[in-house]
Design an enzyme around this catalytic site. Sequence first.
Site, mmCIF file in Angstrom:
data_model
loop_
_atom_site.group_PDB
_atom_site.id
_atom_site.type_symbol
_atom_site.label_atom_id
_atom_site.label_comp_id
_atom_site.label_asym_id
_atom_site.label_seq_id
_atom_site.Cartn_x
_atom_site.Cartn_y
_atom_site.Cartn_z
ATOM 1 N N GLU A 89 0.469 -1.431 12.932
ATOM 2 C CA GLU A 89 0.471 -2.895 13.008
ATOM 3 C C GLU A 89 0.811 -3.413 14.406
ATOM 4 O O GLU A 89 0.948 -4.616 14.595
ATOM 5 C CB GLU A 89 1.443 -3.470 11.977
ATOM 6 C CG GLU A 89 0.968 -3.248 10.548
ATOM 7 C CD GLU A 89 2.022 -3.602 9.499
ATOM 8 O OE1 GLU A 89 3.221 -3.422 9.802
ATOM 9 O OE2 GLU A 89 1.647 -4.038 8.402
ATOM 10 N N LYS A 107 3.094 1.882 16.321
ATOM 11 C CA LYS A 107 4.221 1.648 15.415
ATOM 12 C C LYS A 107 4.350 2.790 14.420
ATOM 13 O O LYS A 107 5.432 3.258 14.130
ATOM 14 C CB LYS A 107 3.996 0.339 14.668
ATOM 15 C CG LYS A 107 5.109 -0.059 13.714
ATOM 16 C CD LYS A 107 4.714 -1.326 12.955
ATOM 17 C CE LYS A 107 5.816 -1.778 11.996
ATOM 18 N NZ LYS A 107 5.343 -2.837 11.092
ATOM 19 N N GLN A 108 3.226 3.183 13.874
ATOM 20 C CA GLN A 108 3.278 4.257 12.889
ATOM 21 C C GLN A 108 1.965 5.010 12.921
ATOM 22 O O GLN A 108 0.954 4.507 13.405
ATOM 23 C CB GLN A 108 3.538 3.702 11.495
ATOM 24 C CG GLN A 108 2.344 2.999 10.870
ATOM 25 C CD GLN A 108 2.660 2.496 9.469
ATOM 26 O OE1 GLN A 108 3.076 1.370 9.297
ATOM 27 N NE2 GLN A 108 2.471 3.341 8.480
ATOM 28 N N TRP A 162 0.833 -1.221 0.000
ATOM 29 C CA TRP A 162 0.000 0.000 0.000
ATOM 30 C C TRP A 162 0.856 1.254 0.000
ATOM 31 O O TRP A 162 0.378 2.351 -0.294
ATOM 32 C CB TRP A 162 -0.993 -0.013 1.170
ATOM 33 C CG TRP A 162 -0.395 0.266 2.533
ATOM 34 C CD1 TRP A 162 0.512 -0.492 3.185
ATOM 35 C CD2 TRP A 162 -0.666 1.385 3.402
ATOM 36 N NE1 TRP A 162 0.832 0.066 4.395
ATOM 37 C CE2 TRP A 162 0.117 1.218 4.565
ATOM 38 C CE3 TRP A 162 -1.493 2.501 3.296
ATOM 39 C CZ2 TRP A 162 0.099 2.130 5.624
ATOM 40 C CZ3 TRP A 162 -1.505 3.410 4.367
ATOM 41 C CH2 TRP A 162 -0.711 3.214 5.501
ATOM 42 N N ASP A 163 2.141 1.086 0.320
ATOM 43 C CA ASP A 163 3.093 2.190 0.271
ATOM 44 C C ASP A 163 2.995 2.962 -1.041
ATOM 45 O O ASP A 163 3.147 4.187 -1.072
ATOM 46 C CB ASP A 163 4.524 1.655 0.373
ATOM 47 C CG ASP A 163 4.756 0.736 1.550
ATOM 48 O OD1 ASP A 163 3.788 0.132 2.030
ATOM 49 O OD2 ASP A 163 5.916 0.597 1.970
#
Lengths: 777, 777
Positions: free
Chosen positions: B488, B600-601, B357-358
């Site tokens: 995640e 995480k992000q 998906w990046d």
Amino acid sequence: MKDYIKADEWKIIEEGFKPELNKISESLCSIGNGHQGQRANFEETYSGETLQGSYMAGVYYPDKTRVGWWKNGYPEYFAKVLNATNWIGIKIWIDGEELDLATSKVSQFSRILNMQEGFLERSFVAKLNSGKEIKVKSQRFVSAKRKEIGAIKYQITPLNFSGKLETELFLDGDIKNEDANYDEKFWEEVDKQATNEVLCLTLKTKKTGFYLTTATTFEVFQEDAALSLETHIISKEKYLSLKTQTELKQNEKTTIYKFASQVTSRDVENADLVSVAKSSLQTAFAEGFESLKKEQAETWAEKWKHADIVIEGDIKAQQGIRFNIFQLDQTYTGTDERLNIGPKGFTGEKYGGSTYWDTEAYCLAFYLATAEPKVAKNLLVYRYKHLQKAIENAQKLGFTNGAALFPMVTMNGEECHNEWEITFEEIHRNGAIARAVFDYVNYTQDKEYLADFGLELLIAIARFWAQRVHFSQPKQKYVMHGVTGPNEYENNINNNWYTNVLAAWCLDYTKETIDFVEKNYPQKYENLALKIDFKAEEIKKWLDISQNMYYPADEKLGIFLQQEGYLDKEQILVADLPQSERPINQKWSWDRILRSCFIKQADTLQGIYLFEDRYDIETIRKNFEFYEPRTVHESSLSPCVHSILASKLGMKEKAYQMYLRTSRLDLDDYNNDTEDGLHITSMAGTWMSVVQGFGGMRVRNGELYFTPYLPQQWKGFSFRIGFKNAWIQIKVSTELISLKNETTQEISLFIYQKNYTLKANQELKIDVKKIEDNIFA
Amino acid sequence: MKDYIKADEWKIIEEGFKPELNKISESLCSIGNGHQGQRANFEETYSGETLQGSYMAGVYYPDKTRVGWWKNGYPEYFAKVLNATNWIGIKIWIDGEELDLATSKVSQFSRILNMQEGFLERSFVAKLNSGKEIKVKSQRFVSAKRKEIGAIKYQITPLNFSGKLETELFLDGDIKNEDANYDEKFWEEVDKQATNEVLCLTLKTKKTGFYLTTATTFEVFQEDAALSLETHIISKEKYLSLKTQTELKQNEKTTIYKFASQVTSRDVENADLVSVAKSSLQTAFAEGFESLKKEQAETWAEKWKHADIVIEGDIKAQQGIRFNIFQLDQTYTGTDERLNIGPKGFTGEKYGGSTYWDTEAYCLAFYLATAEPKVAKNLLVYRYKHLQKAIENAQKLGFTNGAALFPMVTMNGEECHNEWEITFEEIHRNGAIARAVFDYVNYTQDKEYLADFGLELLIAIARFWAQRVHFSQPKQKYVMHGVTGPNEYENNINNNWYTNVLAAWCLDYTKETIDFVEKNYPQKYENLALKIDFKAEEIKKWLDISQNMYYPADEKLGIFLQQEGYLDKEQILVADLPQSERPINQKWSWDRILRSCFIKQADTLQGIYLFEDRYDIETIRKNFEFYEPRTVHESSLSPCVHSILASKLGMKEKAYQMYLRTSRLDLDDYNNDTEDGLHITSMAGTWMSVVQGFGGMRVRNGELYFTPYLPQQWKGFSFRIGFKNAWIQIKVSTELISLKNETTQEISLFIYQKNYTLKANQELKIDVKKIEDNIFA
């Protein structure tokens, strides 16, 4: 589901040769004696579908873990149950043509597991491609009395010819596990000795260094005369055999007796393995097959005397329960505290490890009631001996202060499972292990066990729970996040009711046990506190947690919630699920299973079962009526709990259905996986369904209670319970509940809340019509 | 974190031989041209630590999936990026002694990636065990202009002796992937052709049947004279080489030029591979190394003309941003709609697959602004071509009616990831793919794309969301259970705010696009509706969902909740986490990570970034101030979003810190994993941090907005944007914002909400002091 096993009270009978079902029959007719065992593989060569398996208790191999995506904390190795030396092999050639049922025309085939006397029997007529017909009958057992010994009687009768018989009797250690992660073979050869009478093969496992010595010998008779045959030794890597030949006469029986002794370094020093194997083999050989077989029948008669459950008027139910009891007693005998109850026993290699929470949550009750107290105690001691490893396991996951997390699957105390949602999250196992201490002490009143072993384990478990919960500011309660309950169709959920209830109970019970030991065994208490650096302040925190634990519930429905937010799910009933989509674990992707409301196995109901005295009958009924229709029972451990609760609720038909499902799970191959081996541990659940369900047996504060009733489908049933040095037989018929004290020890018990005392050898008959509030009606 | 790369505006410089960092440098100095590429491995033999890697775009191998516990729906195969024929190899012997830096005494070593001109350079002095010293200088590039071609110039000068030089110039196809699940080699030999001048090796991949032909030739000069050398051909399985020898004179340079051409069956018919490879090789050889190198510099100058970002007064920041841009442009050129942006580009084999998906969430913006519109469009067409496979993927998971779930990781449209919590649950990727359609159309105003491709994809995605949500009775809202958001470090959560917001947006945007296409392209609309059996009733359900979606929030804190129940977690800040426990994904077990509040992000913030115009600045600030201190940024995709939002909020120091972290992630090896390859896709995030963050660029309804400011650490910065056929340079200094239209196309844009029109070639300077409400202050 399959239905090819012939109904019989004492036997598992396969009639007619069904190669497509061979692996299932191999599982069903497995034999074992707690030390060794094997699948019902054929003695002669079979080139068709088969899962070859021979296993030695406690001998394992740490196979390198295989995983797609590694997570911190995963174990490096997975302890595999090992396929071991095949000692049953007898290759047969008739005039040079090898006997192989896969290439012969087979008739009059039967394979029978005789549960009453503990042996496997097979007979058939095979027409070879040459047209020659032979009749074969074999009998085989592993001795329940002499754990090293196995014996075979293999009879061949030529039906339409006379000719040459060649045989090769072998020991084959060049075997492997089908579930080896990297196709590795786990055994290495150590030693081989061969004479013209005796073969002796010693292997050792890689890494773990277990030694196994197998010795074998044989004799051959024609009609009743022993033959003296020339033998030829064949020796290969990890393989030894004796080849012989003789003449067959039409319609005359030739009988081969093969004996084997299997001794491991778990029991005997490496240096003595060969001599011990040979001498026990020699003793057995001298005794002779028929004498050993008689001894086997007697030993099993003794086991059945205590463990048997008789069901009248329902032959399939009778066969089912005996099959379950037989397999349990083949798997675990309780004589070795280093052993446990493998989920597949000696019937397959799947799942690896030997110990799951099944032992404490399902099997303990069976062994407590049907065997000497030391058998159940050994199961507890087994865990106690793993306590240090459980503490290390918890440390790996970030816990401190001597907190213990027992493994989900283990052989030697180390975790060997590696799905994070199970290994790291299915922590309720810790509670089951604590609960087993309670159950054992409650049943046996052996309270010294608490001072010697129990308390140390309980404190380590309490320390785990105290760190695993945290305080939720919004809820102003202690919560437990990221768990998987007994229902493995939910992962990483918050506040699983079962786990929260069990954790709080552990904390309370540990506190209670501390008080007891401190008061009654002050010196032992002091020593323990010193050993594990225990300070009384810890208790304060525990009680704060247990008094302020969060329990999800829905007041409107009057139910406990399996987990927080369960009602947010789309609510569908199993009855509305098309048959084509079941079992969902084979038809649905994992995310869909997780999102659904469907329950793999009893979860909230498991908690209610454990703590039933806390809840009024209406609460239990509401929960049962809510959760049961949402449960798909895709775990073998599910139906028994439902059966017991249904019995309690007077839902007789449901209780009976659930009983059938658990008792014939493997016999009828409900889950389409019997070929991999049997579901040994869930078999204890079948026993529970009868004794705790239909028999209504409970132990409260060391007192025995029964509320028996007779399922409509039965004419009567009876079982025996060992309790406080007495053996009591409970018999239930349409009119009477009979209680018989079979010992000289006076015993007190309750039938439908009314107290009775049975004097030595006294028999008591209660007219069921005179019982008020019974559920016979 | 490491700090050994020398700061330089245009070069990545490693000085001094550091064997322990070799694999990191091999990653950092990788070269590629969108068609092929390779790690900065040494040409000569190296027996030390190295990860050898040479890769061909779009050539993959479906390696059998490896997993511990299989779940229904897992893909059978995982598409691996393939290590391919090594064409760079030049073995060197001096008087019979092989040159190997691992066994030599190395001095004056440097490895330099020249980003301005697009080549790799290395030089060193090696003292062999014999005491002989040679000086070596090599230059290498893969041609940005001629995608098949690679070239090497390898110069040797003996410093303290004269003697014999032997060389072996080889093509080695007998390579393997380090990440092969079963240690399998993926290539088979097809054809070998060798003359004394040219070697030609053709391999094919197992299963996928990709052919790769590599042709190589060489010439050798001493000082400026070409040598005519005898060659000896060596031919082995999947290996060809030419061996030569010549005399070296002390202090005289010997120069080896090696050329290679790599052609695959993706571009050329199998029958023509050899001739195409040889002829392109011949052309390149005729051109000569220096001429090709000049062409390379010119081609890169052209790329830099559009894509460069200049930063003044901060050399490390300058080096960082150019490194990111250079690697992005090496990885993807947008000329082939079958290709995508692999997360490691041509720098490593890890992660497999080429598409995450990046691409849509991070990379699209970079290519939209710095390349021709067709480059970005090809990224969209790539997904469109996978639509059918995405529908099949959804079907496997139980979805119907043409619903599509695009894969988490893919090469050919098929899913090839296999962690259930990611593959099945991290479904927000579907939203990013829909959002990319919006972004592309918004930026380019190419609305016909919607009629031709976009709408079909949007409907399939809308159908997915419509089935993936369900109606919660307790909440009386639509909910989405069992998802993993961008963060995640949470798995299987309910109502991830980001995913719910995105899903509802997809439904609305699909409805809006239907209206647009139906009105403007009625025939195309009708054809599509027929093709995919679309009925207008579906829209009603979609709107019901989007209008009644559940969005978790906390009113008191004024924040959106990352997921339901997030506040129930123990709230700890990253600042309070001991450094010894970071990164938590290396120090903590998975369950502990999941239970923690650590992120995480960017997750909620990612949603706010996407839909910022919906929220007032105070809401954005509250969410940023709540979530940022809980974010550990252990994904490379995290800091850029934080940097952009911090810029928006005027939190300049935070924005700059986050920028540094993303821009030098690999250069400084923040996550200790650069040795496996570079984080290509997150490099686009670095670009976004500058252009959208410091530059404040947005596109709203096809109009261009900027709110630029200058980070304190810089003296100025500038970048270029291609928009509606114009190229605009934006320059920001301490006093001025300068805008320059570098084309003849008139362009309108907004600076701090004020509209400006730039005529052809017009330059506009705005005094920052005169801007009201700016964040320069």
